[in-house]
Design an enzyme around this catalytic site. Structure first.
Site, PDB file in Angstrom:
ATOM      1  N   SER A 176     -12.303  39.643  33.964  1.00  0.00           N
ATOM      2  CA  SER A 176     -13.094  39.850  32.759  1.00  0.00           C
ATOM      3  C   SER A 176     -12.898  38.684  31.790  1.00  0.00           C
ATOM      4  O   SER A 176     -13.123  37.537  32.148  1.00  0.00           O
ATOM      5  CB  SER A 176     -12.730  41.202  32.126  1.00  0.00           C
ATOM      6  OG  SER A 176     -13.684  41.576  31.163  1.00  0.00           O
ATOM      7  N   ASP A 196     -17.822  44.235  36.119  1.00  0.00           N
ATOM      8  CA  ASP A 196     -16.546  43.779  35.576  1.00  0.00           C
ATOM      9  C   ASP A 196     -15.394  44.121  36.526  1.00  0.00           C
ATOM     10  O   ASP A 196     -15.231  45.268  36.937  1.00  0.00           O
ATOM     11  CB  ASP A 196     -16.321  44.447  34.214  1.00  0.00           C
ATOM     12  CG  ASP A 196     -15.173  43.845  33.436  1.00  0.00           C
ATOM     13  OD1 ASP A 196     -14.074  43.735  33.992  1.00  0.00           O
ATOM     14  OD2 ASP A 196     -15.379  43.483  32.268  1.00  0.00           O
TER      15      ASP A 196
END
Length: 762
Positions: free
Chosen positions: A58, A208
């Site tokens: 991320s 993600d």
């Protein structure tokens, strides 16, 4: 040369100790809190702690990827503080790339729902992401395309070997990204569900990486097997959600537990905790970055004891300079388009970018790319590059997703005053050598109701132009209210304005923000009114009708960032019209005059200039200048003259009132706006305006109108103070509105949504 000679001994020292200890840095996800990773890297570099491998998830993938790509901590900090980062992290378009020509007429839409047919069933598809992805996709391409070429699309050949983690949506497995397009890899790793649209790589739909592995120390050991791992954790621990905390409930459901432990034999864990940093609070970078530095400095002695090897900053910088020197300049030659079946549309997209140029620069590509983003026929455009060493240029591959043929829009305005309205629209579009769009909408509410039906054809010629035609029915019911500030005693309407118009228009672009357009229209306006603002319950209202043909020529420039409560950009209009019409006045029961007819032929010229000037990070000054000139004669009565005159309504609330003092056939007006920005979405605005009628229309004893002999006989003031929050689907505002007029002067309103109307023919 002297600098290089000084670095040589340090480089030899580093090589001789190259087998001593290898160090891998692992960076967790955590949204804006991950900017603390920059502080960690800065302190490690300043203390000559080596970073031989780097990985992340991320936001950790972004910081780690930028570092591996040759960005210094100073450059990363500057990037996160830049206006560019704000725009691509929010999906908003910079002023210099807002293409006005393709923009549809403003309406109060909150949410757009797409309609698609799948498995023989018609489905309504809600939005898949809050933040549009085109801005971010281009930013990642711009930041990393040259880097991907320099490492030959192998992340092991970056300045620092690197990998990141994404989540394979369909297989529910973490996916390690170690090669290919670096920007796509970073983009995939930070694609938070609901906020961003998932990205596809090698046929896999990716979200993600924090959903499945938010701290990839296990993959660091498996792939690079460093002697020492330094891990930095900024992610929150899983906490029990309250019954009302929906976001925490969703987070706990989708985020799998991650092992953030690092065994003492493997390395050391650094952890920075935050109490008041949200997922997208990137504007708090100074606080976040400083906390990362503090965390690392607090354990730097332990790190030095664990890692005896040192790499001087000069060696790291020399390595960075050497890698950056390998990056080719971003110029594009061959362009391919995927996802568009119509060959004419595919050719149009390519020609829109290349025009007649063989080579396209980055700046030219960016301008044309955002023109395509503004096209309602296209849902999304993802740019992917590949360096061609044979030509020395990049090949550009555009993954285009056409917009669904049918969509529904809903919106409106919710208010503490009687100006609530609902809105719904349906749009149908197709492409066959030219772009077709059909549009219909409906407004419904006590104050304003309307129906519009029509369409637009865009011609993708060398100089594009459009033809559009709309039939519109409008009705406004203006109410007379008590003078109480908050709880108004709303009485029956004292003015009802009905208007039907048919408009035909054509236009072409003039640069990025401007267009010139011409058209003709037919308007039939009917006004029912009483001669005063108080309803005469026992009498029939007077009626004034005006049927007219209108021809117009106009120039418009618009680069505003919001369609209501803007804080940036400009809006300029010069609009000339010639009107031929017939007035029919029918007196009410209590009036003495009979039905009267009169013809009106006149010219009118409307000019407006609205501009915003940024005077620092927190303050914006706005200016508003407006004039209206016409050769129009007076109508039969004072009230009918005012009802047919041009109004001055510079604020949203002023559009919901009919005020005699701010309507005139000729006027000059202007004002200033002071805007205090608390954040990109929150601001306080204070506005003040003056309105000067030219040869003001005055009411006589017999209720007819007469022009004042004085050029400017009087002036009237109005103002606004409003606290505004832009939610992304519409503004929320608490406003205090003042008008210099005969009865109620102050109005306090709380609104969510837009006070916008369909266009009139006049």
């Amino acid at each position: 040369m002297i600098r290089s000679l000084l670095v040589i001994p340090l480089f030899i020292f580093a090589v001789l100790h190259g087998n001593a200890q290898s160090v891998g840095l692992v960076l967790s996800g955590g949204g804006a809190k991950g900017m603390a990773h920059i502080g960690v890297i800065r302190v490690l570099e300043e203390n000559n702690i080596p970073i031989d491998y780097i990985s992340g998830t991320s936001i950790g993938a972004i910081v780690g990827g930028l570092y591996a790509a040759g960005y210094s901590t100073e450059e990363m900090e500057e990037l996160f503080k830049s206006d560019d980062f704000y725009f691509w992290s929010t999906g908003k378009i910079q002023r210099e790339y807002r293409y006005y020509f393709k923009r549809q007429e403003d309406d109060p839409t909150w949410v757009q729902l797409r309609v698609a047919k799948k498995d023989e069933k018609v489905k309504i598809l809600p939005p898949t992401n809050i933040i549009p992805g085109e801005q971010m996709d281009f930013a990642f391409m711009e930041l990393t395309a040259a880097t991907s070429a320099a490492c030959n699309y192998d992340f092991n050949q970056l300045m620092v070997p690197y990998f990141c983690i994404a989540a394979d949506v369909n297989n529910s497995k973490p996916l390690v990204l170690r090669n290919g397009d670096l920007g796509n890899a970073m983009r995939a790793s930070m694609t938070v569900p609901l906020y961003f649209k998932p990205i596809e790589i090698d046929g896999k739909l990716l979200f993600d990486g924090g959903l499945l592995n938010n701290f990839p120390t296990d993959h660091m050991k498996e792939i690079f097997n460093p002697d020492i791992i330094i891990g930095h954790k900024v992610a929150d621990d899983v906490r029990a959600a309250d019954a009302d905390d929906v976001m925490r409930q969703i987070s706990n459901m989708v985020m799998r537990p991650t092992n953030f432990e690092i065994k003492p034999s493997d390395g050391i864990l650094l952890e920075t905790k935050f109490d008041n940093i949200g997922l997208l609070d990137f504007h708090k970078i100074d606080t976040v970055l400083a906390r990362g530095e503090q965390t690392t400095l607090a354990q730097i002695d332990s790190i030095k004891q664990l890692i005896q090897r040192r790499i001087p900053k000069e060696v790291v910088q020399s390595k960075r300079d050497s890698f950056n020197a390998r990056k080719p300049e971003l110029n594009f030659q061959n362009i391919q388009v995927e996802g568009v079946t119509d060959p004419m549309q595919r050719q149009f997209i390519i020609q829109s970018i290349k025009h007649r140029n063989n080579i396209v620069s980055l700046s030219a590509l960016k301008t044309e790319y955002f023109k395509l983003v503004a096209d309602e026929q296209l849902k999304s455009i993802q740019p992917i590059t590949r360096y061609n060493p044979g030509t020395g240029y990049f090949d550009l591959h555009l993954k285009v997703e056409p917009e669904k043929r049918l969509d529904l829009s809903i919106g409106g305005n919710i208010s503490t005053k009687p100006i609530n309205q609902g809105f719904a629209a349906i749009n149908f579009r197709s492409y066959n050598s030219r772009a077709y769009s059909l549009h219909s909408n409906i407004y419904f509410g006590r104050f304003y109701s309307s129906f519009k039906l029509g369409g637009r054809i865009d011609y993708p010629t060398a100089l594009p132009f459009y033809l559009e035609s709309y039939l519109t029915f409008n009705r406004w019911d203006y109410f007379s209210s008590s003078t109480e500030l908050i709880f108004e005693d709303v009485r029956s309407p004292f003015i009802i304005k009905d208007e039907t118009n048919f408009r035909l228009e054509t236009g072409l672009p003039l640069g990025l923000h401007s267009k010139i357009y011409a058209g003709i229209a037919y308007s039939s306006a009917s006004n029912d009114f009483y001669q005063t603002d108080e309803t005469d319950e026992g009498g029939t209202p007077n009626n004034s009708k005006f049927n007219a043909f209108v021809s117009k020529l106009a120039f418009e420039n618009n680069s505003l960032n919001y369609k209501q409560y803007a804080t940036e950009g400009a809006h300029r209009v010069i609009d000339g019209r010639f009107v031929i019409g017939e007035e029919k006045y029918i007196a009410g029961n209590n009036a003495k005059s009979a039905t009267q007819l009169s013809n009106h032929n006149y010219f009118q010229l409307h000019a407006q200039s609205l501009r915003y000037f940024s005077l620092g990070e927190r303050f914006v000054l706005g200016t508003h200048l407006e004039s209206f000139l016409s050769t129009k004669k007076l109508f039969q009565t004072y009230r009918s003259t005012k009802l047919s005159a041009q109004g001055f309504s510079p604020t949203p609330h002023s559009k919901s009132l009919f005020i005699n003092e701010f309507n005139s056939n000729n006027f000059l007006a202007g004002g200033l706006k002071a805007i205090f920005k608390f954040s990109p979405d929150w601001h306080l605005r204070v506005e003040g305006y003056g309105f000067c009628p030219i040869h003001e229309e005055l009411e006589q004893a017999d209720l007819t109108a007469v022009k004042s002999d004085d050029f400017i006989n009087n002036y009237y003031l109005q103002g606004l103070a409003a606290l505004v929050y832009q939610t992304g689907i519409g503004p929320v505002s608490l406003s205090f509105n003042y008008y210099e007029k005969s009865n109620t002067n102050l109005y306090v309103t709380l609104n969510f949504g837009y006070i916008l109307f369909n266009k009139r023919g006049l």
